[in-house]
Design a protein around this motif. Structure first.
Motif, short mmCIF file in Angstrom:
data_model
loop_
_atom_site.label_atom_id
_atom_site.label_comp_id
_atom_site.label_asym_id
_atom_site.label_seq_id
_atom_site.Cartn_x
_atom_site.Cartn_y
_atom_site.Cartn_z
N GLY A 246 8.11 29.82 -62.92
CA GLY A 246 6.96 28.99 -63.26
C GLY A 246 6.68 27.98 -62.16
O GLY A 246 7.60 27.56 -61.43
N PHE A 247 5.42 27.57 -62.03
CA PHE A 247 5.05 26.68 -60.92
C PHE A 247 5.70 25.31 -61.07
O PHE A 247 6.07 24.69 -60.07
N GLU A 248 5.85 24.81 -62.30
CA GLU A 248 6.43 23.49 -62.51
C GLU A 248 7.86 23.43 -61.99
O GLU A 248 8.30 22.43 -61.41
N ALA A 249 8.63 24.49 -62.22
CA ALA A 249 10.03 24.52 -61.81
C ALA A 249 10.22 24.99 -60.37
O ALA A 249 11.32 24.87 -59.80
N PHE A 250 9.16 25.49 -59.76
CA PHE A 250 9.23 25.99 -58.39
C PHE A 250 9.35 24.83 -57.41
O PHE A 250 8.65 23.83 -57.51
N THR A 251 10.29 24.95 -56.46
CA THR A 251 10.45 23.94 -55.41
C THR A 251 10.67 24.64 -54.07
O THR A 251 11.09 25.81 -54.02
N PHE A 252 10.42 23.92 -52.99
CA PHE A 252 10.68 24.47 -51.66
C PHE A 252 12.19 24.66 -51.45
O PHE A 252 12.60 25.54 -50.68
N ARG B 38 -0.83 37.41 -62.01
CA ARG B 38 -0.18 36.69 -63.11
C ARG B 38 -0.12 35.20 -62.82
O ARG B 38 -0.26 34.37 -63.73
N ILE B 39 0.07 34.86 -61.55
CA ILE B 39 0.06 33.45 -61.16
C ILE B 39 -1.34 32.88 -61.27
O ILE B 39 -1.53 31.73 -61.73
N ILE B 40 -2.35 33.64 -60.88
CA ILE B 40 -3.74 33.20 -61.01
C ILE B 40 -4.05 32.93 -62.49
O ILE B 40 -4.68 31.92 -62.83
N ILE B 41 -3.61 33.81 -63.36
CA ILE B 41 -3.88 33.66 -64.80
C ILE B 41 -3.27 32.37 -65.34
O ILE B 41 -3.92 31.64 -66.10
N THR B 42 -2.05 32.07 -64.95
CA THR B 42 -1.36 30.91 -65.52
C THR B 42 -1.59 29.61 -64.75
O THR B 42 -1.54 28.53 -65.34
N ASP B 43 -1.85 29.71 -63.44
CA ASP B 43 -1.80 28.49 -62.62
C ASP B 43 -3.03 28.19 -61.79
O ASP B 43 -3.08 27.16 -61.12
#
Length: 223
Positions: A42-48, A129-134
């Protein structure tokens, strides 16, 4: 069309990145693996930091390409809409009837995407799927006006205007072509999300696609 797309360089606004990721193997790896990681956590938990561990590279090397993960998400969504724009142009080029072009366009922007094997470093089905959610997270921010001024959403706006142009060809008297166009694109993302997660408030399912819904709705609106 696949051969043509494989030779096309999708142009992304230079203000979005610090170094063009398409120009180096590491940059392309950042793109491909960030898509898989965002889809996984998920984008929220994603980090560099997590991305660096995944690609076995220093976190600092990612910052040489993107200032932050918000800019990376804008890049990925811009890439997606640019790829969709090329698909729209090529797949409707030989359709003379505006109604046929509109139905084809609606299908393109509401269907479930399959991976394009000609773009080896981008998995378009996962990216969708990322476009749909984020996707909406790219502009539902306090910085949207400044980023819009800097052209961050230029590709997406161009897609919406291409679709609205086809709507005007079908019915030049319809007063809300841009609103209808953006509703088709963003609304279909929402319908996909509901179909995947909250099925009780959508009619889209295994037998009824978002394309079925939007073709029916738009044709009735414009007749």
């Amino acid at each position: 069309m696949r051969v043509i797309l494989s030779n096309v360089k999708l142009r992304i606004n230079e203000n979005i990145y610090l170094k063009d990721p398409e120009t180096t193997p590491l940059g392309r790896k950042i793109l491909s693996q960030s898509i898989l990681l965002i889809d996984e956590v998920g984008f929220e938990a994603f980090t560099f930091k997590k991305l660096g561990q995944k690609i076995q590279s220093n976190e600092s090397s990612i910052y040489r390409y993107f200032e932050n993960k918000h800019k990376l998400l804008i890049y990925l969504t811009s890439w997606y809409w640019s790829w969709m724009e090329y698909r729209l142009v090529f797949e409707t080029a030989n359709l003379v009837n505006p109604h046929d072009r509109l139905k084809k366009t609606i299908t393109l922007f509401t269907e479930e995407i399959k991976d394009d094997i000609t773009t080896e470093h981008i998995n378009e089905s996962v990216l969708q799927r990322i476009i749909i959610t984020d996707f909406t997270k790219t502009f539902l921010t306090k910085e949207v006006d400044e980023e819009n001024k800097n052209g961050f959403f230029q590709i997406y706006k161009r897609v919406i205007l291409r679709i609205s142009g086809i709507i005007k060809e079908v019915n030049p008297d319809y007063p809300y072509p841009e609103s209808l166009s953006s509703n088709i694109v963003e609304g279909s993302l929402h319908q996909h999300f509901l179909g995947q997660h909250i099925q009780t408030i959508t009619n889209c399912n295994n037998s009824v696609s978002p394309a079925d819904f939007y073709i029916d709705m738009v044709c009735k609106i414009l007749k």
